[in-house]
Design an enzyme around this catalytic site. Structure first.
Site, PDB file in Angstrom:
ATOM      1  N   SER A 148      50.605 124.109  87.924  1.00  0.00           N
ATOM      2  CA  SER A 148      49.338 122.726  87.231  1.00  0.00           C
ATOM      3  C   SER A 148      50.400 122.400  86.062  1.00  0.00           C
ATOM      4  O   SER A 148      51.483 121.417  86.666  1.00  0.00           O
ATOM      5  CB  SER A 148      48.493 123.874  85.708  1.00  0.00           C
ATOM      6  OG  SER A 148      47.712 122.922  85.340  1.00  0.00           O
ATOM      7  N   ASP A 305      47.663 115.177  86.591  1.00  0.00           N
ATOM      8  CA  ASP A 305      48.376 116.559  86.711  1.00  0.00           C
ATOM      9  C   ASP A 305      49.041 116.661  87.550  1.00  0.00           C
ATOM     10  O   ASP A 305      48.180 116.725  88.640  1.00  0.00           O
ATOM     11  CB  ASP A 305      48.102 117.345  85.780  1.00  0.00           C
ATOM     12  CG  ASP A 305      46.877 118.258  86.571  1.00  0.00           C
ATOM     13  OD1 ASP A 305      46.763 117.930  86.537  1.00  0.00           O
ATOM     14  OD2 ASP A 305      47.153 119.511  85.854  1.00  0.00           O
ATOM     15  N   ASP A 307      48.832 119.085  89.906  1.00  0.00           N
ATOM     16  CA  ASP A 307      47.817 119.582  90.948  1.00  0.00           C
ATOM     17  C   ASP A 307      46.995 119.353  90.965  1.00  0.00           C
ATOM     18  O   ASP A 307      45.399 118.955  91.545  1.00  0.00           O
ATOM     19  CB  ASP A 307      48.001 120.944  91.078  1.00  0.00           C
ATOM     20  CG  ASP A 307      47.033 121.685  89.695  1.00  0.00           C
ATOM     21  OD1 ASP A 307      47.846 120.619  88.477  1.00  0.00           O
ATOM     22  OD2 ASP A 307      46.143 122.519  89.555  1.00  0.00           O
ATOM     23  N   ASP A 309      44.051 118.618  88.750  1.00  0.00           N
ATOM     24  CA  ASP A 309      42.909 119.133  88.552  1.00  0.00           C
ATOM     25  C   ASP A 309      42.691 118.518  86.908  1.00  0.00           C
ATOM     26  O   ASP A 309      41.479 119.069  86.600  1.00  0.00           O
ATOM     27  CB  ASP A 309      42.832 120.679  88.607  1.00  0.00           C
ATOM     28  CG  ASP A 309      44.340 121.194  87.668  1.00  0.00           C
ATOM     29  OD1 ASP A 309      43.893 120.881  87.208  1.00  0.00           O
ATOM     30  OD2 ASP A 309      43.976 122.914  87.390  1.00  0.00           O
TER      31      ASP A 309
END
Length: 492
Positions: A148, A305, A307, A309
């Site tokens: 993340s 960010d 990834d 999400d």
């Protein structure tokens, strides 16, 4: 583990961890450093509802091909125990982080060796695309290799259930039980990735699935025919992550063409050279974007960010020409009000509209929802609990009742097509909302102030603390023990 056990495990790795040259080299490098050996081997990397997350490197407490393979074997055993053979299918995706592609292929090889069919994306993809693929392709589980928004030295491994949500506490415990039965050198079945492709046990996720995801995001528009000026100037940064292609594709296909991408943060790069902590919650992560916005006289800055999400934004303050960062609470409340007002205005509000938020997200959102007759459901921290609520509505035949969900940590979702937060959707709706208000001479800052005047002002603050290594872990245990001391029960 005690010191003797740690050293025995270290020497076992020295003998057997030869498949990855990086791991083998690191094991040699730390040979005379007892503290580093202890930190790498004092425990197994923790597995829970968030899967794995840790520093990349050698050891049982690190992200490497051996710890990833062991967890993948445990997940494979769990799937085979809990699903019929015809349901043995797992979706896989990965982000731009160091070794994410390697770890995803290692995992796919383990699944294939266990006769589980793998559907893996051909290139790096956002986390919500993995959630979408799990449901769209009828998989029993899914994995997303990502840490993340953590610093570059980290990587992780998120596990998803058949519903497209991150796994529940119960499922995590069952998978962990399977993992703990295994020796990571002796009990893991593996297959070469290319061999799995050749034998048809591993397949690429089709381009059509990617296109369907973009269509689902664009379907979240709540303009309902209202005219907006889509020539607004937007600066976007994917923070060297996965957002570049899906976010730009969605925005450009929707008519937003005046978009500048921050050049230093455009291409995927797991080292995050300009952004050591690639988290849009952190001002330093937004600094290059705000400088680029100022150079281009842009109206809006978007940052997703690695990834993709989570999405953070900064908007220009017309009073001084500077840029103001909005918190996750503020952006979420603006979106909630925009979605509700548009649905109400156009007669598109469902019969029993529902908004879902986490318990740590601003209570002001409940008052906004109540204004429009929208029911609020509060859930525990973690977007999987918001996804779970969508599932409950779906089983009642009321999936369309869900209109929005968000959390204070920059995650939101406006549709039921995935069951995790989606920054592609968030970016799209933010641009639409911004363009809608700007066309009508309203800035997001003035709209936010209007909401505060109507529903009451509140203070948004964020504090982050880091506890590294074995000493940090011990310190966290002490803090939690102190919080629990003298408390026999809570709630009830």
């Amino acid at each position: 583990m005690n010191t003797d056990e740690i050293l025995r495990e270290y020497h076992r790795w020295m003998e057997r961890a030869v498949a990855d040259p990086d791991v083998a080299e690191e094991l040699k490098d730390i040979a005379v450093d007892r503290e580093k050996i202890e930190d790498a081997f004092y425990r197994d990397l923790s597995f829970g509802t968030g899967g794995l997350r840790g520093v990349i490197g050698a050891g049982t407490n690190r992200m490497n091909i051996y710890t990833v393979a062991k967890v993948s074997q445990g997940l494979a055993d769990y799937v085979k125990k809990n699903y019929n053979r015809g349901q043995w299918k797992i979706a896989a995706a990965y982000d731009s982080r160091i070794k994410s592609d390697v770890f995803s292929r290692v995992a796919a090889g383990v699944f294939a060796a266990n006769d589980i069919h793998v559907e893996i994306y051909r290139e790096l993809m956002p986390t919500p695309c993995l959630s979408y693929a799990v449901r769209r392709l009828g998989c029993s589980a899914g994995i997303m290799v990502t840490a993340s928004h953590n610093p570059a030295r980290y990587n992780g491994y998120k596990v998803y259930g058949a519903d497209g949500c991150q796994i529940t506490t119960e499922a995590a415990a069952d998978i962990l039980a399977e993992i703990e039965k295994l020796d990571l050198f002796d009990d893991v079945r593996a297959m070469d990735f290319e061999e799995g492709l050749a034998e048809g046990l591993i397949s690429w996720v089709s381009e059509e699935v990617c296109r369907e995801f973009i269509r689902e995001v664009k379907n979240q528009s709540v303009l309902f025919g209202d005219e907006v000026d889509k020539k607004v100037s937007i600066v976007y940064t994917p923070l060297n992550g996965t957002g570049l292609k899906p976010v730009l594709c969605t925005l450009r296909e929707s008519g937003y063409t005046n978009i500048t991408v921050v050049p230093e943060q455009k291409e995927p790069d797991g080292n995050f050279p300009t952004c050591p902590y690639p988290n849009p919650e952190i001002r330093e992560a937004m600094a290059l974007g705000m400088a680029c916005a100022a150079r281009n006289n842009a109206d809006l800055l978007l940052a997703t960010d690695p990834d993709c999400d989570r999405v953070g934004i900064a908007v220009r303050d017309e009073s001084d020409g500077g840029y103001v960062l909005l918190s996750g609470n503020e952006t979420g409340m603006l979106l909630l009000d925009y979605i509700c007002s548009q649905r109400q205005k156009h007669g598109r509000m469902p019969e029993d509209p529902v908004m879902v938020k986490t318990i740590v997200t601003a209570d002001m959102a409940e008052r906004i929802a109540a204004k429009y007759g929208v029911r609020t459901v509060n859930v525990l921290t973690g977007f999987k609990f918001i996804g779970e609520q969508i599932g409950y509505l779906e089983r009642q035949g009321k999936e369309d009742s869900y209109i929005f969900g968000f959390e204070e940590s920059y995650g939101c979702l406006s549709g039921s097509y995935v069951r995790d937060k989606d920054a592609v959707d968030g970016s799209f709706l933010i641009c639409e909302m911004f363009a809608y208000y700007k066309t009508r001479g309203i800035s997001l800052l003035s709209k936010l102030d209007e909401l505060y005047r109507e529903f009451g002002y509140c203070l948004n603050t964020l504090h982050s603390y880091e506890f590294e290594g074995a000493a940090g872990f011990a310190r966290m245990q002490e803090i939690m023990a102190g919080l629990r001391r003298g408390i026999d029960s809570a709630g009830g």
